[in-house]
Design a protein around this motif. Sequence first.
Motif, mmCIF file in Angstrom:
data_model
loop_
_atom_site.group_PDB
_atom_site.id
_atom_site.type_symbol
_atom_site.label_atom_id
_atom_site.label_comp_id
_atom_site.label_asym_id
_atom_site.label_seq_id
_atom_site.Cartn_x
_atom_site.Cartn_y
_atom_site.Cartn_z
ATOM 1 N N HIS A 260 43.093 40.161 31.343
ATOM 2 C CA HIS A 260 42.741 38.996 30.384
ATOM 3 C C HIS A 260 43.722 39.246 29.128
ATOM 4 C CE1 HIS A 260 39.646 36.530 32.549
ATOM 5 N NE2 HIS A 260 39.499 37.721 33.197
ATOM 6 N N ASP B 45 44.103 37.608 36.955
ATOM 7 C CA ASP B 45 43.627 37.420 35.458
ATOM 8 C C ASP B 45 44.261 38.427 34.587
ATOM 9 O OD1 ASP B 45 42.031 35.524 36.391
ATOM 10 O OD2 ASP B 45 40.215 36.499 35.970
ATOM 11 N N ASP C 281 41.828 42.178 35.947
ATOM 12 C CA ASP C 281 41.242 41.464 34.992
ATOM 13 C C ASP C 281 41.678 42.088 33.516
ATOM 14 O OD1 ASP C 281 39.467 39.191 36.562
ATOM 15 O OD2 ASP C 281 39.496 40.988 37.468
ATOM 16 N N HIS D 266 38.172 40.013 40.011
ATOM 17 C CA HIS D 266 37.507 38.651 39.479
ATOM 18 C C HIS D 266 36.042 38.774 39.228
ATOM 19 C CE1 HIS D 266 37.073 34.382 39.792
ATOM 20 N NE2 HIS D 266 36.109 34.224 40.850
ATOM 21 N N HIS E 118 42.934 38.500 44.326
ATOM 22 C CA HIS E 118 42.205 38.509 42.998
ATOM 23 C C HIS E 118 40.654 37.926 43.479
ATOM 24 C CE1 HIS E 118 40.778 37.863 38.836
ATOM 25 N NE2 HIS E 118 40.511 36.755 39.290
ATOM 26 N N HIS F 172 34.492 41.342 37.866
ATOM 27 C CA HIS F 172 34.248 42.036 36.551
ATOM 28 C C HIS F 172 33.107 42.922 36.749
ATOM 29 C CE1 HIS F 172 36.878 39.775 33.253
ATOM 30 N NE2 HIS F 172 36.943 39.020 34.681
#
Length: 258
Positions: free
Chosen positions: A10, A49, A8, A190, A150, A192
């Motif tokens: 991002h 992500d 993640d 996924h 994920h 977090h």
Amino acid sequence: MKLIHMTDTHLTTPGRTIFGRDPLLNFERALDHVAASHSDAELMVISGDLSDLGDLADYQWLRERLSRFPIPVRLCIGNHDNRQTFLSVFPECSDAAGFVQGVHDASFGRCLLLDTYEPRSAAGTYCERRQAWLERQLSEHDGPFFLFMHHNPFPTHIRLVDRIGLIDDTRFRSIIAKYRSKIRHIFFGHCHFALSGSVAGVPTTSLRGTNHASYPLFAEVLAVADLPEAYGVTFIGADYVTVHMVEFGYRGDIVIEE
Ligand SMILES: [Fe+2]
Ligand SMILES: [Fe+2]
């Protein structure tokens, strides 16, 4: 044998923050931390992500940045990614059917990178074509296997998190059950937040991402908290797997005991 698990990231436009944090800056910090402390790792996997909005520029930036990273890296995509855009920059990550799935043979076993992406959905899917790919991989090799994906392969029992989980997780777990003796660990992202458990007896681990962190509030909300950014370090022995969550974003003191 040592393995790094990141998730993640991002990545987004330079200067844009997510929940007050700069994903590019934090990813750079994570890479520097790994390079300084774990340059002997055999492999790093980022479990999706990768980009926050699935923008082409994020994948181009990632490709360029990883080309200067000393450890081999394999990638999964997540719900924030865009499969077609990702594959336009990382075409070698496609399987024959066009999913972001692949095999990576490491000294400790065979790693399978799974694609749980479903277009225009925060939830994930693992359709029959992908299931067939996984069954083929698991049946045609003795293993041991390490799986990376994920979406969480089991419910978290946090309602709003489970609304965006893996839709066909029961079917997924039934495949794992069939081949459980060959699979040593499943890594995912996924959510977090730190999460562990098992799928059909196979241990699983997830952890906080390299940018924003969630908090497992068991209420009708999704909660974000100012918890340190993290990545995972895994040691794999002949008869054990040890998984650490390294909070590289921790801002307090670390006292060395005399
Ligand atoms: Fe995420
Ligand atoms: Fe996600």
